[in-house]
Write a protein that holds these residues in place. Structure first.
Motif, mmCIF file in Angstrom:
data_model
loop_
_atom_site.group_PDB
_atom_site.id
_atom_site.type_symbol
_atom_site.label_atom_id
_atom_site.label_comp_id
_atom_site.label_asym_id
_atom_site.label_seq_id
_atom_site.Cartn_x
_atom_site.Cartn_y
_atom_site.Cartn_z
ATOM 1 N N GLY A 38 0.833 -1.199 0.000
ATOM 2 C CA GLY A 38 0.000 0.000 0.000
ATOM 3 C C GLY A 38 0.859 1.237 0.000
ATOM 4 N N VAL A 39 0.282 2.299 -0.505
ATOM 5 C CA VAL A 39 0.993 3.581 -0.484
ATOM 6 C C VAL A 39 0.425 4.419 0.651
ATOM 7 C CG1 VAL A 39 1.495 5.711 -1.758
ATOM 8 C CG2 VAL A 39 1.416 3.511 -2.957
ATOM 9 N N VAL A 40 1.304 4.913 1.506
ATOM 10 C CA VAL A 40 0.892 5.769 2.613
ATOM 11 C C VAL A 40 1.205 7.212 2.231
ATOM 12 C CG1 VAL A 40 1.161 6.267 5.077
ATOM 13 C CG2 VAL A 40 1.480 3.924 4.229
ATOM 14 N N ARG A 41 0.185 8.016 2.144
ATOM 15 C CA ARG A 41 0.399 9.437 1.831
ATOM 16 C C ARG A 41 0.529 10.214 3.130
ATOM 17 N NH1 ARG A 41 1.232 9.735 -2.850
ATOM 18 N NH2 ARG A 41 0.157 8.474 -4.396
ATOM 19 N N VAL A 42 1.652 10.890 3.261
ATOM 20 C CA VAL A 42 1.916 11.619 4.501
ATOM 21 C C VAL A 42 1.647 13.107 4.299
ATOM 22 C CG1 VAL A 42 3.651 12.059 6.277
ATOM 23 C CG2 VAL A 42 3.669 9.904 5.028
ATOM 24 N N GLY A 43 1.943 13.608 3.127
ATOM 25 C CA GLY A 43 1.729 15.008 2.788
ATOM 26 C C GLY A 43 1.952 15.158 1.308
ATOM 27 N N PRO A 44 1.874 16.408 0.806
ATOM 28 C CA PRO A 44 2.104 16.603 -0.622
ATOM 29 C C PRO A 44 3.503 16.092 -0.993
ATOM 30 C CG PRO A 44 1.429 18.664 0.452
ATOM 31 C CD PRO A 44 1.644 17.660 1.540
ATOM 32 N N GLU A 45 3.565 15.222 -1.958
ATOM 33 C CA GLU A 45 4.826 14.633 -2.409
ATOM 34 C C GLU A 45 5.568 13.878 -1.320
ATOM 35 O OE1 GLU A 45 6.970 16.704 -5.238
ATOM 36 O OE2 GLU A 45 5.141 17.526 -6.113
ATOM 37 N N GLN A 46 4.854 13.494 -0.297
ATOM 38 C CA GLN A 46 5.492 12.712 0.762
ATOM 39 C C GLN A 46 4.709 11.407 0.915
ATOM 40 O OE1 GLN A 46 5.262 15.325 4.191
ATOM 41 N NE2 GLN A 46 7.346 16.031 3.796
ATOM 42 N N SER A 47 5.358 10.311 0.540
ATOM 43 C CA SER A 47 4.690 9.028 0.694
ATOM 44 C C SER A 47 5.712 7.919 0.832
ATOM 45 C CB SER A 47 3.771 8.759 -0.502
ATOM 46 O OG SER A 47 4.534 8.676 -1.674
ATOM 47 N N PHE A 48 5.252 6.791 1.317
ATOM 48 C CA PHE A 48 6.116 5.616 1.350
ATOM 49 C C PHE A 48 5.259 4.376 1.127
ATOM 50 C CE2 PHE A 48 4.958 6.403 5.793
ATOM 51 C CZ PHE A 48 4.589 5.155 6.259
ATOM 52 N N TYR A 169 7.735 7.919 8.167
ATOM 53 C CA TYR A 169 8.146 8.672 6.980
ATOM 54 C C TYR A 169 9.492 9.358 7.225
ATOM 55 C CZ TYR A 169 8.493 12.017 3.256
ATOM 56 O OH TYR A 169 8.969 12.741 2.197
ATOM 57 N N GLN A 170 9.596 10.011 8.373
ATOM 58 C CA GLN A 170 10.836 10.728 8.667
ATOM 59 C C GLN A 170 12.037 9.790 8.718
ATOM 60 O OE1 GLN A 170 9.615 13.141 11.960
ATOM 61 N NE2 GLN A 170 8.654 14.519 10.473
ATOM 62 N N HIS A 171 11.827 8.632 9.305
ATOM 63 C CA HIS A 171 12.908 7.655 9.400
ATOM 64 C C HIS A 171 13.344 7.182 8.006
ATOM 65 C CE1 HIS A 171 15.215 4.289 11.077
ATOM 66 N NE2 HIS A 171 14.767 3.631 10.036
ATOM 67 N N ILE A 172 12.352 6.826 7.189
ATOM 68 C CA ILE A 172 12.649 6.309 5.855
ATOM 69 C C ILE A 172 13.333 7.376 5.008
ATOM 70 C CG2 ILE A 172 11.552 5.571 3.687
ATOM 71 C CD1 ILE A 172 9.570 3.990 5.388
ATOM 72 N N LYS A 173 12.815 8.597 5.114
ATOM 73 C CA LYS A 173 13.382 9.714 4.342
ATOM 74 C C LYS A 173 14.839 9.946 4.750
ATOM 75 C CE LYS A 173 12.969 12.740 1.278
ATOM 76 N NZ LYS A 173 12.690 12.306 -0.085
#
Ligand SMILES: Nc1nc2c(ncn2[C@@H]2O[C@H](COP(=O)(O)OP(=O)(O)O)[C@@H](O)[C@H]2O)c(=O)[nH]1
Ligand SMILES: [Mg+2]
Length: 196
Positions: A38-48, A169-173
């Motif tokens: 699945g795609v998790v949308r965190v914010g604009p242009e922010q997903s994992f 998200y922050q960790h992955i980024k």
């Protein structure tokens, strides 16, 4: 990000709560031979991408050999979330012992996966009265001897899911950025460096 946990821990419910995937909830673990992505949308242009990996642990422990099907997906994950049902239906079941068994299987199965960052996600907290939660969480973490981050959630009513998703998200980024950091080349070994 990959999800680990016993059958019934709430992995499918969690992936449904946070991503666009729609796996079957309360499904028999072996009926899904493909990982749910699945795609998790965190914010604009922010997903994992999140991968629910049914069968890895369950299959490996049964000797069914299904686990290897998911290894490829798991190996690409930068973070594992270990989802635990803190209020198992059967009183005789100790969720800490179950969680330890999962970690034991993981280690036996693939040392590389075992060494990946693994966060603890205590699920079904909606079933625990508010005043009992701190003690339950403290006891679990202590007996499980967990060192990393711990999240308290209810995948069912999405309590605690937003802070979890943001942290993931922050960790992955951060890991992605670190991996892409330019490698410093020692000028002495650079081919175009004059030898004098
Ligand atoms: N009360 C409660 N039930 C939950 C929660 N998350 C999952 N469940 C229930 O637990 C059962 C197993 O959930 P599922 O997501 O299929 O678990 P999985 O086997 O790990 O994928 C289902 O009946 C869910 O509705 C939660 O946060 N609270
Ligand atoms: Mg499931």
């Amino acid at each position: 990000m990959g999800l680990l946990g016993m059958p019934n821990a709430g992995k499918s419910t969690l992936i449904t709560a946070i991503s666009n995937a729609r796996p079957r909830i309360a499904d028999y673990p072996f009926t899904t031979l493909h990982p749910n992505l699945g795609v998790v949308r965190v914010g604009p242009e922010q997903s994992f991408v999140v991968a629910d990996l049914p069968g890895l642990i369950e299959g490996a422990s049964e000797g069914a050999g299904l686990g290897h099907l998911f290894l490829r997906h798991l190996q690409r994950t930068r973070l594992l979330l270990h989802v635990v049902d803190v209020v198992p239906f059967d009183d005789a079941v100790d969720p800490v012992a179950q969680a330890k068994a999962i970690v034991g299987e993981l280690k036996k199965y693939d040392e590389g996966l075992y060494k990946k960052p693994r966060w603890l996600v205590l699920n079904k907290l909606d079933m625990v009265p508010l005043e009992e939660r701190p003690a339950l969480v403290k006891d679990f973490v202590k007996r499980f001897k967990h060192k990393g981050p711990v999240f308290e959630i209810s995948a069912l009513n999405r309590e605690g899911c937003e802070p979890l998703v943001k942290a993931v998200y922050q960790h992955i980024k951060a890991q992605q950025v670190a991996e892409q950091a330019p490698v410093e080349i020692d000028p002495r070994f650079a081919t175009d460096t004059p030898s004098t």
